[in-house]
Design a protein around this motif. Structure first.
Motif, short mmCIF file in Angstrom:
data_model
loop_
_atom_site.label_atom_id
_atom_site.label_comp_id
_atom_site.label_asym_id
_atom_site.label_seq_id
_atom_site.Cartn_x
_atom_site.Cartn_y
_atom_site.Cartn_z
N THR A 99 -1.20 -4.04 3.36
CA THR A 99 -2.47 -3.57 2.82
C THR A 99 -2.85 -2.17 3.27
O THR A 99 -3.78 -1.57 2.75
CB THR A 99 -3.60 -4.53 3.24
N ALA A 100 -2.18 -1.65 4.28
CA ALA A 100 -2.49 -0.30 4.76
C ALA A 100 -1.27 0.28 5.45
O ALA A 100 -0.33 -0.42 5.77
CB ALA A 100 -3.67 -0.34 5.73
N HIS A 101 -1.32 1.60 5.68
CA HIS A 101 -0.24 2.30 6.37
C HIS A 101 1.11 2.12 5.66
O HIS A 101 2.15 2.10 6.29
CB HIS A 101 -0.12 1.87 7.83
N GLY A 102 1.05 1.98 4.34
CA GLY A 102 2.29 1.90 3.59
C GLY A 102 2.89 3.27 3.42
O GLY A 102 2.26 4.25 3.78
N GLU A 119 3.71 11.91 5.17
CA GLU A 119 2.91 10.76 5.59
C GLU A 119 3.63 9.46 5.24
O GLU A 119 3.69 8.51 6.03
CB GLU A 119 1.54 10.79 4.89
N LYS A 160 -0.85 -9.19 4.91
CA LYS A 160 -1.61 -10.35 4.48
C LYS A 160 -0.66 -11.31 3.78
O LYS A 160 0.11 -10.90 2.92
CB LYS A 160 -2.68 -9.89 3.49
N HIS A 166 0.83 -1.21 0.00
CA HIS A 166 0.00 0.00 0.00
C HIS A 166 0.87 1.26 0.00
O HIS A 166 1.98 1.28 0.51
CB HIS A 166 -0.88 -0.04 1.25
N HIS A 167 0.34 2.32 -0.58
CA HIS A 167 1.01 3.61 -0.52
C HIS A 167 -0.04 4.69 -0.39
O HIS A 167 -1.06 4.66 -1.07
CB HIS A 167 1.85 3.82 -1.79
N GLY A 168 0.21 5.64 0.46
CA GLY A 168 -0.78 6.66 0.78
C GLY A 168 -1.18 7.53 -0.41
O GLY A 168 -2.31 8.00 -0.49
N ARG A 210 -1.55 4.86 -3.94
CA ARG A 210 -2.38 3.75 -3.49
C ARG A 210 -1.61 2.44 -3.41
O ARG A 210 -1.77 1.70 -2.45
CB ARG A 210 -3.62 3.59 -4.37
N ILE A 251 1.81 -9.17 1.60
CA ILE A 251 1.63 -7.81 1.12
C ILE A 251 1.18 -6.91 2.25
O ILE A 251 0.55 -7.37 3.22
CB ILE A 251 0.60 -7.75 -0.04
N TYR A 262 -8.56 -3.15 2.75
CA TYR A 262 -8.86 -4.26 3.65
C TYR A 262 -9.42 -3.80 4.98
O TYR A 262 -9.53 -4.58 5.90
CB TYR A 262 -7.61 -5.11 3.89
N LEU A 267 -4.52 -8.37 -6.45
CA LEU A 267 -4.33 -9.02 -5.16
C LEU A 267 -4.84 -8.15 -4.02
O LEU A 267 -5.06 -8.62 -2.91
CB LEU A 267 -2.85 -9.33 -4.93
N PHE A 268 -4.99 -6.86 -4.28
CA PHE A 268 -5.46 -5.93 -3.26
C PHE A 268 -6.97 -5.69 -3.42
O PHE A 268 -7.52 -4.79 -2.79
CB PHE A 268 -4.73 -4.60 -3.37
N GLY A 269 -7.59 -6.45 -4.30
CA GLY A 269 -9.01 -6.26 -4.52
C GLY A 269 -9.31 -5.01 -5.34
O GLY A 269 -10.39 -4.45 -5.26
N ILE A 290 2.34 14.64 0.20
CA ILE A 290 2.35 13.71 1.34
C ILE A 290 3.61 12.85 1.49
O ILE A 290 3.56 11.70 1.93
CB ILE A 290 1.10 12.81 1.41
#
Ligand code: SF4
Ligand code: SF4
Lengths: 293, 522
Positions: free
Chosen positions: A227-230, B434, A240, A174-176, A179, A225, B518, A261-263, B431
């Protein structure tokens, strides 16, 4: 330019040399090999084999650069850096194919010594003959004319430019802003200067660089992978485990597949979309040949 | 150089040890650093006494320093003649410097005028002894000036070699790697006060023009302290005076025989006199309490020294209010007062800081804070997983904390400047802050906002904000902000530096579903 021709010639010659490869390339569009399994080194090898094996890319006596993501001071389980087992398998395949020297490096965001140590990549490759895990040296950056839409020129790393074969080895996460961070964004690791400043136009800027600097092979580590806070994570709840690796000579196609893979759909990712629109590769999944191993 | 004596061998060994420990004060792939790197400071009696006087408590870390002080009671200033690396350097160079005769200004009680105010100020809670402590002086000269200079020169040479022979330089790479990994500073840092640190060190060398070990005899507060203690001890040299028939001691003694009587508090126990005495009369031995050997110091000096301490302690307190906002202390420092009492300005933390976050304060912390470490985020940031500064701090001014605890320590809080920050000021994406924020739950987050750009086009822009409860002030955001000069996000000092709550991010604000495919299904 040379690089592209080189790949073409290789691809062509293998067409004639190996009959079985013909079938593979007969279908339209790029081949994306997807390996799955808990033996991460093993699936990496199988995936490479499905693309025609490392000897398709690396010829005896060549110098290879393998560029994993070592950008952050995180241990492998956080999925912020490329899985050391995957890196090691790729490096070993390069050596098996006869590479004279394999160089592994990245321009890190945190302290490079800490990143190299924490990522596990340094220790995984320790003691291997003809393999160098190197810290970047400022003087090796060279201005390269990109003549892109937003970037006219940029400093790229000399050892990446001068390599005979360049293998792109990102981790999917993930990347803020963009994405996802996949193959095309991994090129930031060989960029010099104030990299952050390309964020204001990141999809066009990345397309500009990827248009002129093309890896021979992109292998995306999706064994686990983020999935968040990348892109640096730090929380196991965001990780995950997928036990997959994805490889292709078409960087856009590899990215497009990894996106699923990330939906998400490939077109959701501006970087992928822009690259596709600019003809850097295929992003429609039904126009690729996806080979599962 | 003089002939090889036991004292000389010991001196060289300790100098080598000092240099090795100096080079080891560097991150080399392990989260823990060898505890011994700050050994010289922990065994430094001046550091020990001034710090304990200041905090008015016993600090176990500094026990070796106290032991040294007790040892000096029995063995005199052997530290100066056998251990002190600065003394050794002076001994090594003094032979090459022609002498012009003692400086009268320094001959009298000058050293007490230095030592007493320093100790008195400590008693009043201002620990300034490190400014003139010989070990600290030497380490700062090395850290801020000589080592960076050395690194710069070697690296510069290596770089220009690349310009000359390009990739062919790789042939020499293995050799260079060894030098780079063991001798050079990893990062190239320029320090404020580098010049002053070098200048002080040079001045001490310069004093050798006047007499041998001029600094040690006439000024060094550590030596003076040891000398004072040794006066009370039982170790005595006989004969105490120059013998009428010989007087050779005057030639052999580097420090204490410019008068006829041995100056006990200047004798560094080098034993030169005993070794060279033509008639083998000289003995060092333990006897009863010392016979009277001249006045220690007049009451005038004593009272004056105390008064000087008051002036130092009170007069140096002024602080520029504007400079306070950016007065960021290393991680784990929660109380400025306590920090100032404990910090001995040795420079160890600045030497070890792997991201060049720490710099010596000029006057940001007032005159009393000179040389204390500050985090300067625009130049370097505190690495999330690093705990080195606490490990090398000899007095515990920076606490040695486990990684997870250190990560929760608050250095300051980050604040956006919307007049500079690109998504606000220019309505374009950025960002970078961030992206780099190391807090697992992200102390910097962003919201997607529909805006009309200044070019008239509609677009979504991600505007960042800081989650105060998560920010530990590490400063990487300020460090990486791609704007030129001033960053659009800055870390400011906060009074309340209560550590962040352990993990589980405090009530995360509503997640942007767009950024987290997710969310909710983990
Ligand atoms: S300030 Fe931070 S990065 Fe620097 S030494 Fe201390 S803990 Fe490490
Ligand atoms: S200082 Fe900046 S980067 Fe560090 S924790 Fe706070 S917001 Fe994150």
């Amino acid at each position: 330019m040379e690089r592209r021709q080189f790949i073409k010639i290789l691809g062509m010659s293998s067409l004639f040399l190996h009959g079985w490869l013909r079938n593979l390339f007969a279908a339209q569009g790029p081949v994306v090999a997807v390996g799955q399994g808990t033996d991460h080194a093993g699936i990496t090898r199988k995936t490479l084999a499905a693309l025609g094996g490392m000897q398709r890319f690396v010829k005896p006596g060549q110098t290879v650069v393998v560029k994993p993501n070592i950008g952050w001071d995180r241990t492998p389980e956080y999925a912020a850096t490329t899985n050391p087992l995957v890196v090691k398998a790729v490096v070993e395949e390069c050596l098996k194919a006869g590479a004279k020297r394999v160089k592994v490096f990245d321009r890190t965001c945190n302290d490079p010594r800490r990143c190299y140590a924490s990522s596990g990549i340094e220790s995984a490759l320790k003691g291997m003959k003809n393999v160098e895990v190197k810290h970047l040296e400022e003087e090796r950056f060279q201005k390269v004319a990109l003549n892109g839409k937003v970037l006219k020129e940029w400093e790229l790393y000399g050892e990446a430019l001068s390599a005979d074969v360049y293998i792109n080895l990102p981790v999917a996460k993930h990347h803020g802003l963009s994405r996802l961070t996949l193959g095309m964004k991994n090129v930031m690791g060989i960029m010099g200067g104030n990299r952050g400043s390309i964020h204001k136009n990141i999809d066009q800027a990345l397309a500009d660089i990827n248009a002129s600097f093309r890896p021979h092979l992109t292998l995306i580590d999706a064994t686990r992978i983020l999935t968040a806070h990348g892109p640096q994570g730090g929380n196991l709840a965001d990780v995950k485990v997928l036990n997959q690796v994805i490889a292709s000579t078409d960087i856009v196609a590899a990215d497009a597949y990894a996106t699923t893979l990330f939906g998400l759909k490939p077109a959701d990712i501006a970087v992928t979309r822009t690259a596709y629109q600019r003809g850097l590769g295929e992003m429609n999944l039904d126009k690729m040949r996806i080979v599962r191993v | 150089m003089k002939k090889v004596t036991s004292a000389r061998i010991s001196q060289l060994l300790f100098l080598a040890l000092f240099l090795v420990l100096f080079l080891m004060t560097e991150y080399r792939g392990s989260d823990r650093i060898v505890a011994a790197v700050n050994g010289f400071f922990r065994a430094d009696p001046l550091t020990a006494s001034s710090t304990m006087l200041a905090v008015k408590a016993y600090l176990p870390l500094l026990l070796p320093g106290l032991i040294m002080l007790v040892a000096a009671l029995f063995l005199g200033r052997f530290f100066c003649g056998w251990i002190c690396p600065l003394g050794t350097i002076l001994d090594l160079v003094t032979g090459r410097i022609r002498k012009v005769g003692a400086l009268r200004a320094l001959a009298g009680r000058a050293k007490y005028w230095l030592l007493l105010p320093l100790l008195a100020a400590s008693l009043l809670g201002v620990n300034l002894a490190g400014l003139l402590d010989p070990i600290a002086l030497l380490l700062r000269a090395l850290t801020f000036f000589f080592h960076p200079l050395f690194g710069d020169t070697v690296r510069g040479g290596w770089r220009s070699l690349y310009g000359l022979v390009w990739e062919r330089r790789d042939l020499l790479d293995p050799g260079y790697r060894l030098i780079r990994d063991y001798l050079l500073p990893f990062r190239e840092t320029l320090y404020p006060l580098a010049f002053l640190s070098a200048l002080l060190f040079m001045l001490i060398l310069f004093l050798e023009r006047y007499e041998t070990r001029a600094w040690c005899r006439r000024l060094c507060p550590l030596g003076t302290l040891l000398g004072l203690v040794s006066r009370l001890g039982p170790l005595r040299r006989t004969p105490a005076k120059l013998c009428a028939d010989c007087r050779a001691c005057r030639e052999h003694c580097p420090t204490s025989f410019d008068q006829d009587l041995l100056q006990t508090e200047e004798c560094i126990l080098c034993m030169e006199c005993a070794l060279h005495c033509p008639s083998r009369r000289v003995r060092f031995r333990f006897a009863g309490p010392r016979a009277q050997a001249g006045p220690v110091m007049e009451r005038r000096v004593f009272l004056g020294g105390l008064l000087g301490g008051v002036v130092l302690a009170r007069g140096f307190r002024f602080r520029e209010p504007a400079a306070q906002a950016k007065l960021l202390r290393p991680p784990g420092v929660r109380d400025e007062e306590e920090f100032l009492k404990k910090c001995v300005r040795c420079g160890e933390c600045m030497k070890v800081c792997l991201r060049s976050a720490l710099y010596p304060a000029l006057f940001q912390a007032g005159a009393e804070g000179l040389y204390t470490p500050l985090v300067v985020p625009r130049l370097g940031y505190c690495e999330y997983n690093c705990t080195l500064c606490g490990q090398v701090c000899p007095t515990g001014a920076i606490p040695d904390l486990a990684t997870q605890e250190k990560q929760r320590q608050v250095i300051g809080k980050a604040v956006f400047d919307k007049n500079h920050c690109l998504p606000f000021a220019k309505r374009i994406d950025c960002i970078v802050c961030e992206e780099h924020c190391p807090i697992p739950g992200k102390a910097i987050r962003s919201e997607r906002v529909e805006l009309t750009g200044f070019d008239g086009a509609k677009r979504t822009v991600q505007q960042p904000y800081v989650v105060d409860e998560l920010c530990n002030g590490c400063g990487i955001c300020e460090n990486v902000c791609p704007l030129e000069g001033k960053a659009a996000i800055e870390v400011f000092r906060v009074k309340d530096r209560t550590p962040l709550k352990p993990s589980s991010p405090a009530a995360p604000p509503p997640q942007d579903p767009y950024t987290d495919p997710y969310a909710g299904n983990s």
